[in-house]
Design an enzyme around this catalytic site. Structure first.
Site, PDB file in Angstrom:
ATOM      1  N   LYS A 124      40.976 -37.972 -28.416  1.00  0.00           N
ATOM      2  CA  LYS A 124      42.326 -38.274 -27.917  1.00  0.00           C
ATOM      3  C   LYS A 124      42.571 -37.577 -26.574  1.00  0.00           C
ATOM      4  O   LYS A 124      43.008 -38.210 -25.613  1.00  0.00           O
ATOM      5  CB  LYS A 124      43.389 -37.820 -28.933  1.00  0.00           C
ATOM      6  CG  LYS A 124      43.254 -38.484 -30.301  1.00  0.00           C
ATOM      7  CD  LYS A 124      44.360 -38.078 -31.238  1.00  0.00           C
ATOM      8  CE  LYS A 124      44.366 -36.605 -31.612  1.00  0.00           C
ATOM      9  NZ  LYS A 124      43.202 -36.156 -32.405  1.00  0.00           N
TER      10      LYS A 124
ATOM     11  N   ARG B  13      52.284 -37.005 -36.436  1.00  0.00           N
ATOM     12  CA  ARG B  13      51.163 -36.652 -37.293  1.00  0.00           C
ATOM     13  C   ARG B  13      51.525 -36.749 -38.765  1.00  0.00           C
ATOM     14  O   ARG B  13      50.679 -36.507 -39.618  1.00  0.00           O
ATOM     15  CB  ARG B  13      50.795 -35.203 -36.992  1.00  0.00           C
ATOM     16  CG  ARG B  13      49.359 -35.003 -36.561  1.00  0.00           C
ATOM     17  CD  ARG B  13      49.269 -33.544 -36.201  1.00  0.00           C
ATOM     18  NE  ARG B  13      47.952 -33.080 -36.028  1.00  0.00           N
ATOM     19  CZ  ARG B  13      47.356 -32.969 -34.834  1.00  0.00           C
ATOM     20  NH1 ARG B  13      47.954 -33.367 -33.740  1.00  0.00           N
ATOM     21  NH2 ARG B  13      46.158 -32.464 -34.764  1.00  0.00           N
TER      22      ARG B  13
ATOM     23  N   ARG C 262      32.558 -28.476 -28.805  1.00  0.00           N
ATOM     24  CA  ARG C 262      33.599 -28.656 -27.782  1.00  0.00           C
ATOM     25  C   ARG C 262      33.895 -27.358 -27.037  1.00  0.00           C
ATOM     26  O   ARG C 262      33.897 -26.275 -27.606  1.00  0.00           O
ATOM     27  CB  ARG C 262      34.887 -29.132 -28.441  1.00  0.00           C
ATOM     28  CG  ARG C 262      36.046 -29.082 -27.443  1.00  0.00           C
ATOM     29  CD  ARG C 262      37.211 -29.835 -27.889  1.00  0.00           C
ATOM     30  NE  ARG C 262      37.796 -29.298 -29.100  1.00  0.00           N
ATOM     31  CZ  ARG C 262      38.836 -29.865 -29.693  1.00  0.00           C
ATOM     32  NH1 ARG C 262      39.370 -30.956 -29.190  1.00  0.00           N
ATOM     33  NH2 ARG C 262      39.324 -29.350 -30.778  1.00  0.00           N
TER      34      ARG C 262
ATOM     35  N   ARG D 112      37.719 -23.196 -28.523  1.00  0.00           N
ATOM     36  CA  ARG D 112      39.021 -23.067 -29.149  1.00  0.00           C
ATOM     37  C   ARG D 112      38.903 -22.309 -30.468  1.00  0.00           C
ATOM     38  O   ARG D 112      37.945 -22.500 -31.199  1.00  0.00           O
ATOM     39  CB  ARG D 112      39.575 -24.472 -29.426  1.00  0.00           C
ATOM     40  CG  ARG D 112      40.844 -24.768 -28.669  1.00  0.00           C
ATOM     41  CD  ARG D 112      41.166 -26.223 -28.714  1.00  0.00           C
ATOM     42  NE  ARG D 112      41.624 -26.672 -30.026  1.00  0.00           N
ATOM     43  CZ  ARG D 112      42.110 -27.886 -30.254  1.00  0.00           C
ATOM     44  NH1 ARG D 112      42.193 -28.751 -29.264  1.00  0.00           N
ATOM     45  NH2 ARG D 112      42.507 -28.240 -31.448  1.00  0.00           N
TER      46      ARG D 112
HETATM   47  P1  AP5 Z   1      38.727 -34.305 -27.751  1.00  0.00           P
HETATM   48  O1  AP5 Z   1      39.098 -35.308 -26.712  1.00  0.00           O
HETATM   49  O2  AP5 Z   1      39.028 -32.879 -27.457  1.00  0.00           O
HETATM   50  O3  AP5 Z   1      39.309 -34.733 -29.173  1.00  0.00           O
HETATM   51  P2  AP5 Z   1      40.782 -34.773 -29.717  1.00  0.00           P
HETATM   52  O4  AP5 Z   1      40.920 -36.017 -30.504  1.00  0.00           O
HETATM   53  O5  AP5 Z   1      41.779 -34.527 -28.642  1.00  0.00           O
HETATM   54  O6  AP5 Z   1      40.682 -33.552 -30.727  1.00  0.00           O
HETATM   55  P3  AP5 Z   1      41.624 -32.295 -30.977  1.00  0.00           P
HETATM   56  O7  AP5 Z   1      40.789 -31.366 -31.826  1.00  0.00           O
HETATM   57  O8  AP5 Z   1      42.207 -31.738 -29.741  1.00  0.00           O
HETATM   58  O9  AP5 Z   1      42.699 -32.928 -31.829  1.00  0.00           O
HETATM   59  P4  AP5 Z   1      43.507 -32.269 -32.870  1.00  0.00           P
HETATM   60  O10 AP5 Z   1      44.323 -33.442 -33.234  1.00  0.00           O
HETATM   61  O11 AP5 Z   1      42.822 -31.591 -33.974  1.00  0.00           O
HETATM   62  O12 AP5 Z   1      44.161 -31.035 -32.107  1.00  0.00           O
HETATM   63  P5  AP5 Z   1      45.576 -30.807 -31.454  1.00  0.00           P
HETATM   64  O13 AP5 Z   1      45.381 -30.025 -30.242  1.00  0.00           O
HETATM   65  O14 AP5 Z   1      46.334 -32.082 -31.381  1.00  0.00           O
HETATM   66  O15 AP5 Z   1      37.164 -34.481 -28.056  1.00  0.00           O
HETATM   67  C1  AP5 Z   1      36.482 -33.647 -28.962  1.00  0.00           C
HETATM   68  C2  AP5 Z   1      35.059 -33.350 -28.441  1.00  0.00           C
HETATM   69  O16 AP5 Z   1      34.265 -34.535 -28.459  1.00  0.00           O
HETATM   70  C3  AP5 Z   1      35.033 -32.861 -26.981  1.00  0.00           C
HETATM   71  O17 AP5 Z   1      34.026 -31.915 -26.859  1.00  0.00           O
HETATM   72  C4  AP5 Z   1      34.704 -34.118 -26.169  1.00  0.00           C
HETATM   73  O18 AP5 Z   1      34.035 -33.823 -24.958  1.00  0.00           O
HETATM   74  C5  AP5 Z   1      33.813 -34.895 -27.130  1.00  0.00           C
HETATM   75  N1  AP5 Z   1      33.956 -36.337 -27.004  1.00  0.00           N
HETATM   76  C6  AP5 Z   1      35.136 -37.025 -26.825  1.00  0.00           C
HETATM   77  N2  AP5 Z   1      34.909 -38.361 -26.796  1.00  0.00           N
HETATM   78  C7  AP5 Z   1      33.564 -38.529 -26.975  1.00  0.00           C
HETATM   79  C8  AP5 Z   1      32.721 -39.675 -27.042  1.00  0.00           C
HETATM   80  N3  AP5 Z   1      33.197 -40.924 -26.913  1.00  0.00           N
HETATM   81  N4  AP5 Z   1      31.394 -39.485 -27.229  1.00  0.00           N
HETATM   82  C9  AP5 Z   1      30.898 -38.213 -27.364  1.00  0.00           C
HETATM   83  N5  AP5 Z   1      31.646 -37.086 -27.288  1.00  0.00           N
HETATM   84  C10 AP5 Z   1      32.967 -37.230 -27.106  1.00  0.00           C
HETATM   85  O19 AP5 Z   1      46.293 -29.930 -32.582  1.00  0.00           O
HETATM   86  C11 AP5 Z   1      45.902 -28.604 -32.853  1.00  0.00           C
HETATM   87  C12 AP5 Z   1      46.803 -27.994 -33.900  1.00  0.00           C
HETATM   88  O20 AP5 Z   1      48.165 -27.950 -33.429  1.00  0.00           O
HETATM   89  C13 AP5 Z   1      46.891 -28.722 -35.238  1.00  0.00           C
HETATM   90  O21 AP5 Z   1      45.839 -28.358 -36.106  1.00  0.00           O
HETATM   91  C14 AP5 Z   1      48.270 -28.263 -35.735  1.00  0.00           C
HETATM   92  O22 AP5 Z   1      48.196 -26.950 -36.256  1.00  0.00           O
HETATM   93  C15 AP5 Z   1      49.096 -28.225 -34.457  1.00  0.00           C
HETATM   94  N6  AP5 Z   1      49.768 -29.496 -34.170  1.00  0.00           N
HETATM   95  C16 AP5 Z   1      49.557 -30.308 -33.084  1.00  0.00           C
HETATM   96  N7  AP5 Z   1      50.338 -31.405 -33.120  1.00  0.00           N
HETATM   97  C17 AP5 Z   1      51.086 -31.298 -34.262  1.00  0.00           C
HETATM   98  C18 AP5 Z   1      52.067 -32.121 -34.875  1.00  0.00           C
HETATM   99  N8  AP5 Z   1      52.447 -33.297 -34.323  1.00  0.00           N
HETATM  100  N9  AP5 Z   1      52.611 -31.709 -36.035  1.00  0.00           N
HETATM  101  C19 AP5 Z   1      52.266 -30.540 -36.593  1.00  0.00           C
HETATM  102  N10 AP5 Z   1      51.326 -29.708 -36.074  1.00  0.00           N
HETATM  103  C20 AP5 Z   1      50.739 -30.085 -34.922  1.00  0.00           C
END
Ligand code: AP5
Ligand code: ZN
Length: 213
Positions: A13, A88, A127, A160
């Site tokens: 994402k 989410r 990552r 991270r």
């Molecule tokens: P990346 O693009 O970083 O993936 P992502 O989907 O953004 O993953 P995140 O881990 O950031 O999502 P998340 O939803 O867990 O975390 P968030 O920060 O929202 O890609 C991942 C890896 O793969 C990278 O190394 C990239 O280079 C590689 N890659 C990407 N595309 C590729 C491809 N096509 N081929 C090969 N490699 C590829 O949330 C973190 C925390 O915040 C949550 O756990 C929660 O505690 C809190 N939080 C956030 N939002 C909420 C909410 N709405 N409600 C409640 N708590 C929340």
């Protein structure tokens, strides 16, 4: 355009958001980035949410929704936004719908990126992210051009805290138990566009942009 990026942790994402926001010239809002910035700066919000992020649990709906609306009500979101990591839960999705309705705004599309759980664990453990601007890299698939430095801003690229294997597994469980239902929710609204997140990064970006145009 008003868009949501949906998908499990590690689906790409954040990676796709970088390409889409520039191509469409809209604001990228990542709730995860907002929380991490506040934790780093040790703000009141940061102290409140730190424990949840460390465990890979969700921050409570009411708090998260309030933060998102504070951001969406700012001037730079008038021409559109790309929500990444929100909503989410069903409660968050309903609160977003209600808020949009109150403001006579409509969501355009929900971009759903699908990736198998086994691939997700590999991606997240490899990552690395920019400690300054949040740009996302992978040690094998998408390394920064200069070792350990962000391509965009030149600052340090780090791992991270919640990318440890145990926490990653919990985050995937949380996605399956609380977030996955949103695919169905938005499908019923006729807003979902599905993408295979195992393709190459640029190929997925192209498919998304073609589908939106
Ligand atoms: P990346 O693009 O970083 O993936 P992502 O989907 O953004 O993953 P995140 O881990 O950031 O999502 P998340 O939803 O867990 O975390 P968030 O920060 O929202 O890609 C991942 C890896 O793969 C990278 O190394 C990239 O280079 C590689 N890659 C990407 N595309 C590729 C491809 N096509 N081929 C090969 N490699 C590829 O949330 C973190 C925390 O915040 C949550 O756990 C929660 O505690 C809190 N939080 C956030 N939002 C909420 C909410 N709405 N409600 C409640 N708590 C929340
Ligand atoms: Zn950077």
């Amino acid at each position: 355009m008003r868009l949501i990026l949906l998908g499990p942790p590690g689906a790409g994402k954040g990676t796709q958001a970088q390409n889409i926001k520039d191509a469409l010239n809209i604001v990228h809002i990542s709730t995860g980035d907002i929380f991490r910035k506040n934790i780093k700066e040790e703000t009141e919000l940061g102290k409140e949410v730190k424990g949840y992020l460390e465990k890979g649990e969700l921050v409570p709906d009411e708090l998260t929704t309030r933060i998102v609306w504070d951001r969406l009500d700012q001037d730079d979101c008038k021409d559109g936004f790309l929500l990444d990591g929100f909503p989410r839960t069903l409660n968050q999705a309903k609160a977003l719908d209600e808020g949009l309705k109150e403001r006579s705004l409509e969501l355009d599309w929900v971009i759903n990126i699908d990736v198998d759980a086994k691939v997700l664990v590999k991606r997240l453990s490899g990552r690395r992210v920019c400690e300054n601007c949040g740009a996302s890299y992978h040690i094998d698939n998408n390394p920064p051009k200069e070792n350990g430095k962000c391509d965009l801003c030149g600052k340090n690229v780090i791992q991270r805290d919640d990318d440890k294997e145990e926490t990653v597994k919990n985050r995937i469980d949380v996605y399956n138990n609380s977030t996955k239902v949103l695919i169905d929710y938005y499908e019923k609204q006729g807003k979902i566009k599905n993408f295979d997140g195992t393709k190459a990064i640029d190929e997925i970006s192209k498919e998304i942009l073609d589908a939106l145009r």
